[in-house]
Enzyme design. Sequence first.
Site, PDB file in Angstrom:
ATOM      1  N   ASN A  54      -7.700  10.326  -2.154  1.00 59.15           N
ATOM      2  CA  ASN A  54      -7.944  10.605  -0.742  1.00 59.15           C
ATOM      3  C   ASN A  54      -8.458  11.989  -0.381  1.00 59.15           C
ATOM      4  OD1 ASN A  54      -7.420   8.209   0.888  1.00 59.15           O
ATOM      5  ND2 ASN A  54      -5.480   8.224  -0.181  1.00 59.15           N
ATOM      6  N   ASP A  66       0.844  -1.208   0.000  1.00 59.15           N
ATOM      7  CA  ASP A  66       0.000   0.000   0.000  1.00 59.15           C
ATOM      8  C   ASP A  66       0.875   1.253   0.000  1.00 59.15           C
ATOM      9  OD1 ASP A  66      -2.284   1.889   1.129  1.00 59.15           O
ATOM     10  OD2 ASP A  66      -3.272  -0.007   0.664  1.00 59.15           O
ATOM     11  N   ASP A  78     -12.807   2.394   4.745  1.00 57.24           N
ATOM     12  CA  ASP A  78     -11.627   2.285   5.603  1.00 57.24           C
ATOM     13  C   ASP A  78     -11.996   1.683   6.939  1.00 57.24           C
ATOM     14  OD1 ASP A  78      -9.651   3.111   3.950  1.00 57.24           O
ATOM     15  OD2 ASP A  78      -9.591   5.176   4.659  1.00 57.24           O
ATOM     16  N   ASP A 137      -6.219   4.788  -5.503  1.00 59.66           N
ATOM     17  CA  ASP A 137      -6.806   5.526  -4.381  1.00 59.66           C
ATOM     18  C   ASP A 137      -7.073   6.984  -4.765  1.00 59.66           C
ATOM     19  OD1 ASP A 137      -7.686   5.967  -1.795  1.00 59.66           O
ATOM     20  OD2 ASP A 137      -5.851   5.274  -0.832  1.00 59.66           O
ATOM     21  N   CYS A 140     -10.647   2.915  -4.978  1.00 59.79           N
ATOM     22  CA  CYS A 140     -10.625   3.281  -3.558  1.00 59.79           C
ATOM     23  C   CYS A 140     -10.698   4.800  -3.498  1.00 59.79           C
ATOM     24  CB  CYS A 140      -9.325   2.783  -2.934  1.00 59.79           C
ATOM     25  SG  CYS A 140      -9.130   3.221  -1.200  1.00 59.79           S
TER      26      CYS A 140
HETATM   27  C1  DGJ Z   1      -6.943   5.390   2.082  1.00 54.82           C
HETATM   28  C2  DGJ Z   1      -7.317   3.975   1.795  1.00 54.82           C
HETATM   29  O1  DGJ Z   1      -8.680   3.785   1.921  1.00 54.82           O
HETATM   30  C3  DGJ Z   1      -6.513   3.066   2.724  1.00 54.82           C
HETATM   31  O2  DGJ Z   1      -6.908   1.741   2.535  1.00 54.82           O
HETATM   32  C4  DGJ Z   1      -5.062   3.255   2.436  1.00 54.82           C
HETATM   33  O3  DGJ Z   1      -4.770   2.836   1.142  1.00 54.82           O
HETATM   34  C5  DGJ Z   1      -4.694   4.717   2.615  1.00 54.82           C
HETATM   35  N1  DGJ Z   1      -5.545   5.581   1.862  1.00 54.82           N
HETATM   36  C6  DGJ Z   1      -3.263   4.947   2.229  1.00 54.82           C
HETATM   37  O4  DGJ Z   1      -2.932   6.269   2.252  1.00 54.82           O
END
Ligand code: DGJ
Length: 726
Positions: A478, A364, A546, A476, A524
Amino acid sequence: MPVEYLAASRSFFLHAKDTTYAFQILNGWPVHLYWGPPLTAQNLTDFLPLRARGFVCQQGDYPLDNIPLEFPVYGTSDYRSPAIEIFQPADGSRILDLRYAGHTVSAGKPALAGLPASYTDADGEAQTLTLKLEDQLLGLRVELLYSVFANSPVITRSVKLSNLGRQPLSIRRLLSCSVDFSAAFGDYHLLQLHGTWARERDLSCARLRPGSQSIESRRGASSHQHNPFFALTELAASEEHGRVYAFNLVYSGNFLANVEVNYDGNPRAQLGLNPFDFSWQLAPGQSFQSPEAVLAFSGSGLGRLSRELHRFTRRHICRGSWRDRARPVLLNNWEATYFNFNADRLAGIAATAAECGVELFVLDDGWFGQRDNDQSSLGDWVVDLQKLPGGLADLVRRINGLGLQFGLWFEPEMVSPDSDLYRAHPDWCMHVPNRHRTTGRNQLVLDFSRPEVCEHIYRQIAALLRGTPIRYIKWDMNRHLTEIGSAQLPPERQQETAHRYLLGLYALMERFVTEFPDILFEGCSGGGGRFDLGILHYMPQIWTSDNSDAIARLRIQHGTSLAYPLSSMAAHVSAVPNHQNHRVTPYDTRGCVAATGAFGYELDLAKLSADDLAATKRQVACYKQVRGLLANGDLYRLKSPFTTSEAAWMVVAADRREALVTHVWQLIESNPRDHYLYLRGLDPALTYQLAGTDQLWRGDALMSAGLPVPRPQADFTSTQWHLVAQ
Ligand code: DGJ
């Protein structure tokens, strides 16, 4: 014939599996007639709402605000929410008059330029009606696409605009579908999925009330907060009974779902691109394609609806070589190490995983640039040689040597202000000149509306994928978008940025899945912040949340399963106390709950007790036996974690010869009552054996008398039954 046209009454009947949708051209406008259980094509004008009758034979103007319209426009006597609004800079007008200008029917389902959409493997699986409407004065052509699926109770809708006139136009609002229901259908609830980080897709169901109720995202992503899926359910609808009308959008950005109940109680349901902060310049000769809406009907409750949507998503949305393949059991190092790892530590974790039967090791966040925390390096997709001195190739060799495949995490859409990429190209992120650039998790969003930005990211990642045997990618995202603006677009096009971002993202995803067809991609977004049909078109599974706590996951997975198949939901067994909510749950329960279509582990297995390690080996072996069933079987939700202190569900094979039943206690009661699970979907005449025992039950008894649930000994305990027909 899925699409039937009655020339005498100029009416269209769209017959998908177990449902009919009908409309008629009246005075040049498409007027909605019916959507519900299957109906023979016939003259339905007598069934129009009473107030609409006069409209049928009208000579002069007739008020439109209670007429059920297929594609309502702004500027008429229909005061409800329009599906389209076009600004005409030449004179400032927003008026449209869209009248029928012909139609065509074609086999199959066309692709939508630049956008993810449903598709068929063979032309016989669907038929598409293209209804042409035109505004003569403007030279604007509107094509309403209706694709009717033979093996699903689904009709998809989208809209294509073409400016065939001489003046430039500006699209201010373009929704993909609008459906006017009649109050004669009864009162309805609006069911929606909402939440936030770690609490995605919570269920809410509230009675429709007069006026507008809307669900939307303004975040540049479909979002944790509101999912684009919603349904109108009959007041008494349950898992097994009642009419349900479902809507979803094949799109991952800003969306609007609006239900407006007018003065007579008639609801208008609409879904499409969010008009908020959106406009699009349409020059003469140009076209614009809307995202696709998926409309589904069930006459027998939510359970049936979900099963049909699951099949539809698996067969007509997800693509590629992984669509029908068993997903590998994986171990992800995130909750095991976070940023604190080196090659030896990873290889150690992978070695224990290999002993347990795990098939894929996923590295990851934290392997690139100088990323020892979340404050730097996004955008610099170069391996960190401090942590991995032999480079990625050496680590992959070690992992492969243990018998495991290798997978890797990326966050392609982001840039850290502390990165070589940002230092070289500070204008490559979303921003508005002279304004503050808001960071989220210490990062900015790359401007994917710019092809050169996408190209740069593509080159870096593709080079890594070409040079190393990487079999899985976790993609991902975020943070959501702020200061939405692009340095490359002129002022009058700035409101195109958010949609252009999505077009750039989709083009990049398309490029990756085409060039690397054997890689399993997992979507994600800070967990499940972009769990939608758009992403599922490129990536057949998504990290659901998460929140890896088994009890919190009961709700998250139950809510998600309303619209999305188990095969799309990634779920992992993690350590206790759980890292998100500190709850301690039994290892078996964590295993049962994570055993969805995409199962894995996210902890350091070497730190487990001998008992839990042995349990891991059993769980992995058991999952491998049933993963085909879980991925392709029919889901029946038996007990809702939202309304009971339990949760239970079962998955039944298409031939009904095998089923996996799972029951989980949340908080148990003192001196507990007897509990039974009334199973569903089995063959009443078959006898089922409880795998690994001599216990036999007939299907009719399991469904009618019920399967007794063992007395609970403690909170959060669970039981699983694997039933195989004799
Ligand atoms: C958010 C993801 O949902 C997690 O599983 C992980 O990959 C983190 N980001 C890593 O920064």
